[in-house]
Design a protein around this motif. Structure first.
Motif, short mmCIF file in Angstrom:
data_model
loop_
_atom_site.label_atom_id
_atom_site.label_comp_id
_atom_site.label_asym_id
_atom_site.label_seq_id
_atom_site.Cartn_x
_atom_site.Cartn_y
_atom_site.Cartn_z
N THR A 138 36.54 50.49 36.85
CA THR A 138 36.44 51.15 38.14
C THR A 138 37.45 50.55 39.11
OG1 THR A 138 34.09 51.54 37.77
CG2 THR A 138 34.88 51.75 40.03
N VAL A 139 38.20 51.39 39.82
CA VAL A 139 39.23 50.93 40.76
C VAL A 139 38.57 50.22 41.93
CG1 VAL A 139 41.08 51.66 42.29
CG2 VAL A 139 40.79 52.80 40.09
N LYS A 140 39.03 49.00 42.20
CA LYS A 140 38.50 48.17 43.29
C LYS A 140 39.51 47.91 44.40
CE LYS A 140 34.47 47.73 41.63
NZ LYS A 140 33.39 48.48 42.26
N ASP A 141 40.81 47.96 44.08
CA ASP A 141 41.83 47.67 45.09
C ASP A 141 43.16 48.24 44.64
OD1 ASP A 141 42.88 46.67 47.46
OD2 ASP A 141 43.16 44.65 46.68
N ILE A 142 44.02 48.54 45.60
CA ILE A 142 45.37 49.05 45.33
C ILE A 142 46.33 48.32 46.26
CG2 ILE A 142 46.87 51.07 45.42
CD1 ILE A 142 44.19 52.67 45.00
N LYS A 143 47.41 47.82 45.69
CA LYS A 143 48.44 47.15 46.48
C LYS A 143 49.79 47.56 45.93
CE LYS A 143 45.63 43.32 47.74
NZ LYS A 143 45.22 41.99 47.64
N ASP A 192 41.00 39.84 34.09
CA ASP A 192 41.57 38.81 33.23
C ASP A 192 43.02 39.11 32.82
OD1 ASP A 192 40.94 40.98 31.67
OD2 ASP A 192 40.05 39.83 30.05
N SER A 193 43.64 40.11 33.45
CA SER A 193 45.01 40.49 33.10
C SER A 193 46.02 39.45 33.54
CB SER A 193 45.40 41.81 33.78
OG SER A 193 44.68 42.88 33.27
N MET A 194 47.01 39.24 32.69
CA MET A 194 48.17 38.44 33.08
C MET A 194 49.15 39.41 33.71
SD MET A 194 48.59 35.90 29.84
CE MET A 194 49.95 35.04 30.57
N LYS A 195 49.89 38.93 34.70
CA LYS A 195 50.87 39.79 35.36
C LYS A 195 52.10 39.00 35.73
CE LYS A 195 48.82 39.15 39.87
NZ LYS A 195 48.15 39.74 41.00
N THR A 196 53.21 39.71 35.82
CA THR A 196 54.44 39.07 36.27
C THR A 196 54.37 38.94 37.79
OG1 THR A 196 55.57 41.19 36.48
CG2 THR A 196 55.78 40.03 34.36
N MET A 197 55.11 38.02 38.33
CA MET A 197 55.10 37.79 39.76
C MET A 197 56.31 38.41 40.46
SD MET A 197 52.24 36.35 40.18
CE MET A 197 52.32 35.85 41.88
N ASP A 198 57.06 39.25 39.75
CA ASP A 198 58.20 39.91 40.39
C ASP A 198 57.69 40.90 41.42
OD1 ASP A 198 57.14 41.46 38.28
OD2 ASP A 198 58.97 42.66 38.18
N HIS A 199 58.46 41.08 42.48
CA HIS A 199 58.05 41.97 43.57
C HIS A 199 58.85 43.26 43.49
CE1 HIS A 199 56.43 43.18 47.39
NE2 HIS A 199 57.65 43.46 47.80
N LYS A 200 58.15 44.36 43.31
CA LYS A 200 58.76 45.69 43.31
C LYS A 200 58.01 46.51 44.35
CE LYS A 200 60.13 46.00 38.47
NZ LYS A 200 59.98 46.83 37.27
N PRO A 201 58.58 46.73 45.52
CA PRO A 201 57.87 47.44 46.59
C PRO A 201 57.35 48.82 46.21
CG PRO A 201 59.93 46.53 47.40
CD PRO A 201 59.93 46.34 45.91
N GLU A 202 58.02 49.49 45.27
CA GLU A 202 57.62 50.84 44.89
C GLU A 202 56.52 50.87 43.83
OE1 GLU A 202 60.66 49.50 42.00
OE2 GLU A 202 60.53 49.39 44.17
N ARG A 203 56.21 49.71 43.23
CA ARG A 203 55.21 49.66 42.15
C ARG A 203 53.80 49.58 42.73
NH1 ARG A 203 56.06 44.97 38.29
NH2 ARG A 203 55.50 43.82 40.16
N MET A 204 52.93 50.45 42.25
CA MET A 204 51.53 50.43 42.66
C MET A 204 50.74 49.60 41.66
SD MET A 204 48.91 53.52 43.62
CE MET A 204 48.95 54.32 42.04
N ASN A 205 50.04 48.59 42.17
CA ASN A 205 49.17 47.75 41.36
C ASN A 205 47.74 48.21 41.57
OD1 ASN A 205 51.15 45.72 40.39
ND2 ASN A 205 51.40 45.40 42.58
N ILE A 206 47.12 48.68 40.51
CA ILE A 206 45.76 49.20 40.58
C ILE A 206 44.83 48.15 39.97
CG2 ILE A 206 44.22 51.07 39.91
CD1 ILE A 206 46.86 52.72 39.42
N HIS A 207 43.99 47.55 40.80
CA HIS A 207 43.07 46.52 40.36
C HIS A 207 41.73 47.17 40.01
CE1 HIS A 207 45.69 43.19 41.74
NE2 HIS A 207 46.08 44.09 42.61
N VAL A 208 41.29 46.95 38.78
CA VAL A 208 40.02 47.51 38.32
C VAL A 208 39.08 46.38 37.93
CG1 VAL A 208 41.07 49.68 37.53
CG2 VAL A 208 40.82 47.78 35.93
N ASP A 209 37.77 46.67 37.94
CA ASP A 209 36.81 45.66 37.50
C ASP A 209 36.63 45.75 35.99
OD1 ASP A 209 35.17 47.87 37.15
OD2 ASP A 209 33.85 47.40 38.82
#
Length: 80
Positions: free
Chosen positions: A73-78, A52-69
């Protein structure tokens, strides 16, 4: 000469697959154990995103986005 993107294709940075291996199925906490990965060992540029997190849509290639449930628990990384 092949294109080399730091952190993705070179050996100088950690790839997405490396981080997936380290984090998938674990929770983030203050120390390492079988089910927890220490937050202090994450890259400087990172953010943790819950369903349910809000996030900015800016693109930073070096930033790791950690998606948790919902239970953290970590479910995805982009990167981006």
């Amino acid at each position: 000469m092949p294109l080399v993107v730091p952190g993705i294709q070179s050996n100088s940075g950690s790839s997405n697959n490396d981080w997936m291996t380290k984090l998938m199925g674990k929770k983030l906490g203050d120390s390492h154990d079988e089910i927890t990965f220490a937050k202090e060992d994450l890259p400087k540029e990172h953010r943790v995103l819950r369903p349910d997190s809000m996030k900015t849509m800016d693109h930073k290639p070096e930033r790791m986005n950690i998606h948790v449930d919902d239970d953290g628990t970590v479910k995805d990384i982009k990167f981006g």
